[in-house]
Design a protein around this motif. Sequence first.
Motif, mmCIF file in Angstrom:
data_model
loop_
_atom_site.group_PDB
_atom_site.id
_atom_site.type_symbol
_atom_site.label_atom_id
_atom_site.label_comp_id
_atom_site.label_asym_id
_atom_site.label_seq_id
_atom_site.Cartn_x
_atom_site.Cartn_y
_atom_site.Cartn_z
ATOM 1 N N ASN A 65 -11.619 -69.499 -5.794
ATOM 2 C CA ASN A 65 -10.776 -70.842 -5.464
ATOM 3 C C ASN A 65 -10.839 -72.349 -6.296
ATOM 4 O O ASN A 65 -10.088 -72.829 -6.538
ATOM 5 C CB ASN A 65 -10.461 -70.808 -4.035
ATOM 6 C CG ASN A 65 -9.847 -69.600 -3.452
ATOM 7 O OD1 ASN A 65 -8.594 -69.868 -3.754
ATOM 8 N ND2 ASN A 65 -10.653 -68.964 -2.642
ATOM 9 N N ARG A 91 -13.976 -69.214 7.380
ATOM 10 C CA ARG A 91 -15.049 -69.259 6.314
ATOM 11 C C ARG A 91 -16.362 -68.695 7.141
ATOM 12 O O ARG A 91 -16.756 -69.531 8.008
ATOM 13 C CB ARG A 91 -15.003 -70.044 5.355
ATOM 14 C CG ARG A 91 -15.967 -70.157 4.270
ATOM 15 C CD ARG A 91 -15.376 -69.074 3.243
ATOM 16 N NE ARG A 91 -15.985 -69.345 1.889
ATOM 17 C CZ ARG A 91 -17.248 -68.966 1.431
ATOM 18 N NH1 ARG A 91 -18.222 -68.369 2.481
ATOM 19 N NH2 ARG A 91 -17.693 -69.469 0.365
ATOM 20 N N SER A 134 -13.479 -75.991 2.592
ATOM 21 C CA SER A 134 -13.318 -74.690 1.933
ATOM 22 C C SER A 134 -12.132 -74.508 0.949
ATOM 23 O O SER A 134 -11.126 -75.058 1.251
ATOM 24 C CB SER A 134 -13.192 -73.549 2.847
ATOM 25 O OG SER A 134 -12.570 -72.218 2.164
ATOM 26 N N THR A 135 -12.625 -74.257 -0.288
ATOM 27 C CA THR A 135 -11.524 -74.227 -1.412
ATOM 28 C C THR A 135 -10.525 -73.291 -1.032
ATOM 29 O O THR A 135 -9.332 -73.309 -1.376
ATOM 30 C CB THR A 135 -12.145 -74.152 -2.879
ATOM 31 O OG1 THR A 135 -12.945 -73.024 -2.638
ATOM 32 C CG2 THR A 135 -12.749 -75.217 -3.178
#
Length: 403
Positions: A31, A268, A361-362
């Motif tokens: 990502n 995540r 979180s990407t």
Amino acid sequence: CLKRGCERLAGLGCRCRGYLLYDVNPPEGFNLRRDVYIRVASLLKTLLKSEAWVLVLPPWGRLYHWQSPDIHQVRIPWSEFFDLPSLNKNIPVIEYEQFLEESGGPFIDQVYVLQSYAEGWKEGTWEEKIDERPCIDQLMYSKDKHEYYRGWFWGYEETRGLNVSCLSVQGSASIIAPVLLKNTSARSVMLDRAENLLHDHYGGRDYWNTRRSMVFAKHLRVVGDEFRRKYLHSTDEADRTDYNEDWTQMKVKLGTAVGGPYLGVHLRRKDFIWGHREDVPSLHGAVKKIRSLMEKHKLKRVFIATDAIVEETEELKKLLPEMVRFEPTWEELELYKDGGIAIIDQWICAHARYFTGTSVSTFSFRIHEEREILGFDPKTTYNRFCGEKERNCEQPTHWKIVY
Ligand SMILES: Nc1nc2c(ncn2[C@@H]2O[C@H](COP(=O)(O)OP(=O)(O)OP(=O)(O)O)[C@@H](O)[C@H]2O)c(=O)[nH]1
Ligand SMILES: *[C@@H]1O[C@H](CO)[C@@H](O)[C@H](O)[C@H]1NC(C)=O
Ligand SMILES: *[C@@H]1O[C@H](CO)[C@@H](O)[C@H](O)[C@H]1NC(C)=O
């Protein structure tokens, strides 16, 4: 001058289009790499103002997170994950295999390894600059007996670089344009460690055009849509998430998308919990939050995207028996690969009535953008779990799509 992409220019003879290639630091995930594409695309747009250039899409593979055993995950073309005609409506792109055919062999004229400045930068004196400098880190390329440079090259062992040098760079992507246009006569140039380039204009119109052009491959969207219909009572008509195959024609007013009758969650785990980060919840904490959101938004279903290990997903199922996950069969995994499964998860989260993700979180960030494109009210998008002991639980930054 009969080769594809070449033309005879008055006074210059035969000039062929330039090929821009790039790669990213190996530990970076899927990502973040999608974000680097946006930066390089804006560099390409700058080059196009002066000359014909095409971006060669760096094959996917050898990513740290793609750990599913027994499936082959290198030299994956972009078309397995993204819709190439859509990318091409933004900038000219070709797959690496096409570059090999077109450019006459597995050779890259010039590799520039991008790095920062050895001396760092003095506070308060930010300036954009780029200079040829000695390489700071040990070079990831070595010379073979024919004086060609060998390196990773996305798993294409036969590819060789004719010349490798290091550029110290501090600035946005287009700062490289003059170097490519004037300092080198190379027609194929690879920028390694391209994540060292910053965005030309983060969140601007050009950013969003490139982002919108990154349409997921149709076969993955179809799988996601089928799953929504079957397990989440979610269809585009009812959810008001109509998708135009041609992104240039898609312009939705924010807040018009309703979304499917489920809560979308990106939880995540793995390295995010191993790092003992304070902004990541425990499973109990996450389930508590999920239940309260379901109640608040009167949603009976919850879809969970997670990279949790089996022990954790088992525990999660015990705590939240009604949860729904996309669990690929081995055949599906082999077909779509870890990257495709991640996209299906993101697609389903992007269509939820309400979404909550994981701090910084990407993977979650890309879902935010997808929801922005679909026309969701930002309140339903920019949410995240809080850590147990987090005192000030700041929520994700709101971005606004620009057409
Ligand atoms: N299928 C699926 N894969 C996930 C999920 N969460 C994480 N992953 C995998 O783990 C990777 C996460 O790394 P990134 O894509 O870099 O995103 P990130 O969560 O910001 O992690 P870092 O960038 O490494 O900090 C993804 O590319 C996926 O391969 C999930 O919910 N579903
Ligand atoms: C590019 O060429 C200019 C002019 O010759 C020179 O001043 C500059 O240092 C060069 N830049 C790089 C990165 O090689
Ligand atoms: C290799 O690239 C560097 C930097 O652009 C240049 O100075 C050098 O002359 C090149 N070497 C060859 C053999 O082309």
